[in-house]
Design a protein around this motif. Structure first.
Motif, PDB file in Angstrom:
ATOM      1  N   GLU A  29       0.832  -1.204   0.000  1.00  0.00           N
ATOM      2  CA  GLU A  29       0.000   0.000   0.000  1.00  0.00           C
ATOM      3  C   GLU A  29       0.871   1.261   0.000  1.00  0.00           C
ATOM      4  O   GLU A  29       2.007   1.239   0.508  1.00  0.00           O
ATOM      5  N   ARG A  36       0.193   4.714   6.370  1.00  0.00           N
ATOM      6  CA  ARG A  36      -0.060   3.773   5.276  1.00  0.00           C
ATOM      7  C   ARG A  36      -1.511   3.856   4.846  1.00  0.00           C
ATOM      8  O   ARG A  36      -2.425   3.875   5.683  1.00  0.00           O
ATOM      9  N   TRP A  38      -5.108   2.874   3.695  1.00  0.00           N
ATOM     10  CA  TRP A  38      -5.974   1.732   4.003  1.00  0.00           C
ATOM     11  C   TRP A  38      -6.903   1.545   2.814  1.00  0.00           C
ATOM     12  O   TRP A  38      -7.822   2.341   2.596  1.00  0.00           O
ATOM     13  N   ASP A  39      -6.660   0.517   2.031  1.00  0.00           N
ATOM     14  CA  ASP A  39      -7.369   0.283   0.778  1.00  0.00           C
ATOM     15  C   ASP A  39      -8.716  -0.381   1.052  1.00  0.00           C
ATOM     16  O   ASP A  39      -8.789  -1.573   1.332  1.00  0.00           O
ATOM     17  N   THR A  72      -3.981  -8.120   5.771  1.00  0.00           N
ATOM     18  CA  THR A  72      -4.275  -6.843   5.111  1.00  0.00           C
ATOM     19  C   THR A  72      -5.044  -5.906   6.035  1.00  0.00           C
ATOM     20  O   THR A  72      -4.599  -4.792   6.313  1.00  0.00           O
TER      21      THR A  72
END
Length: 209
Positions: A29, A36, A38-39, A72
């Motif tokens: 990511e 980072r 967060w998808d 994830t």
């Protein structure tokens, strides 16, 4: 839009504002200044936050995460939560989960079957939140079986995948059945479809009865 948990912010990555947590990257990511992205397209809980669901998360909670896979989503959770117990049944993704846990002292991977909570009951402390991300038949039953770790009023955050229950039935019918099963152990607080991030998924916030 509901308030985000402490430790989750909206940050800009490549000119786009996205959810983010502070920690080491896990799945390639984008990162910036220690944060980072967060998808939400790879995370049902991220999608619940992006769609404005009131998850009740404030930050610092003890979390039992069911269906952690390679880490994830649970790695993001461990960035802002307290002790985070990550249950995953398959050995291969658990190896990646162990890597994600190396830089996260509050993340505890467990190679266990979420359908058999008695096999890890001696390890997991009482939780404030159970996150249900197990894409298998009987998703509501798994959530009910793990209600034992919550005090009365503890939260369930679940993502029900219709196609894991029945590949041909209308998703709305599947969701209705699963919610009826969940009501045996939980009081429903909020539900919402997770499109456009995840097709035929229903986000659920519920409290233990």
């Amino acid at each position: 839009m509901s308030e985000l948990p402490a430790g989750v912010e909206r940050r800009r990555f490549d000119g786009e504002e996205r959810l983010a947590t502070e920690g080491e990257p896990v799945y390639g990511e984008p990162t910036a200044d220690g944060w980072r992205a967060w998808d939400a397209r790879r995370s049902k809980l991220g999608a619940m936050l992006e769609t404005g669901m009131d998850t009740g998360l404030a930050g610092g909670e003890t979390v039992l995460y069911l269906g952690a896979a390679a880490g994830t989503t649970v790695s993001h959770v461990a960035d802002f939560a307290g002790a985070t117990y990550a249950v995953e049944f398959a050995a291969r993704p658990t190896r990646d989960l162990l890597d994600a846990a190396e830089s996260r002292p509050r993340l505890f991977p467990l190679l266990k079957d979420a359908r058999k909570p008695e096999t890890y009951a001696h390890v997991v402390e009482p939780a404030d939140v159970v996150v249900q991300d197990v894409a298998t038949r009987g998703q509501a039953r798994v959530a009910n079986a793990n209600a034992r770790f919550l005090d009365t009023g503890g939260l369930l955050l679940a993502a029900i995948k219709a196609r894991s229950e029945d590949v041909v039935a209308d998703p709305s019918e599947v969701f209705e059945r699963e919610l009826d099963t969940l009501s045996e152990s939980y009081e429903l607080v909020e539900t919402a479809r997770l499109e456009p991030f995840h097709e035929d998924h229903l986000g659920v916030v519920a409290r233990k009865r």
